[in-house]
Design an enzyme around this catalytic site. Structure first.
Site, short mmCIF file in Angstrom:
data_model
loop_
_atom_site.label_atom_id
_atom_site.label_comp_id
_atom_site.label_asym_id
_atom_site.label_seq_id
_atom_site.Cartn_x
_atom_site.Cartn_y
_atom_site.Cartn_z
N GLN A 27 0.83 -1.19 0.00
CA GLN A 27 0.00 0.00 0.00
C GLN A 27 0.87 1.24 0.00
OE1 GLN A 27 -2.51 -1.48 3.18
NE2 GLN A 27 -1.64 0.01 4.60
N GLY A 28 0.42 2.20 -0.79
CA GLY A 28 1.13 3.46 -0.93
C GLY A 28 0.21 4.60 -0.52
N TYR A 29 0.80 5.64 0.01
CA TYR A 29 0.03 6.76 0.55
C TYR A 29 0.15 7.96 -0.37
CZ TYR A 29 -0.88 3.69 4.24
OH TYR A 29 -1.34 2.59 4.93
N LEU A 30 -0.97 8.33 -0.97
CA LEU A 30 -1.05 9.45 -1.89
C LEU A 30 -1.11 10.78 -1.14
CD1 LEU A 30 -3.69 7.71 -4.14
CD2 LEU A 30 -1.27 8.04 -4.71
#
Length: 158
Positions: A27-30
């Site tokens: 998961q990546g945080y925008l």
């Protein structure tokens, strides 16, 4: 819009005997700040985008939607690896609840967090023997903070 009610705990390595068929999550945080978190998640072959509001105790607002794999992959690729979390999630039934146990990888290897979703914030949850200290309100254990490389949290489930 839905409400998420969950409690989060450090877990002892003894939980590993219950971890059999996990799913890999990246998961990546925008975007993340004190009020909002916008995340893209690859879970197995599927992609999801989620907005989460500010936590108030164990409660916060959440919207999560599955997105097309090409769009999800493009969004995740746009996030620097320094703003991502990689883990394997296992679902374990215990005490009438389903626990999500995350085994972190990379620079967070050794960190094991367990979460349980509730229907009420004051719901009584029998804690399995492999549950350690509660970290629901400890900001160091927010996945968005872990992804941002905030100071490495304590890994011990004391």
């Amino acid at each position: 819009m839905s409400i998420e009610i969950e409690r989060k705990f450090l877990a002892h390595p003894s939980v590993l005997e219950h971890c059999r068929n996990g799913v890999r999550i990246v998961q990546g945080y925008l975007h993340t700040d004190d009020e909002n978190t916008l995340r893209v998640r690859q879970m197995g072959e599927r992609y999801f985008v989620a907005w989460k509001g500010k936590r108030q105790g164990a409660v916060r607002q959440e919207i999560e939607r599955e997105v097309d794999a090409a769009l999800g992959a493009a969004m995740l690729d746009s996030v620097s690896p320094r703003h991502r979390v990689e883990k394997v999630r296992h679902r374990i039934a215990a005490g009438g609840f389903t626990w999500e146990v995350d085994l972190f990888a990379g620079s967070l290897a050794g960190l094991i967090l367990a979460e349980v979703e509730l229907t009420r914030e004051d719901e009584d949850v029998p804690l399995p023997s492999w549950i350690g200290r509660e970290v629901t309100t400890d900001e160091r254990y927010r996945n968005s903070r872990l992804a941002a490389g905030m100071r490495r949290p304590l890994l011990v489930a004391a």
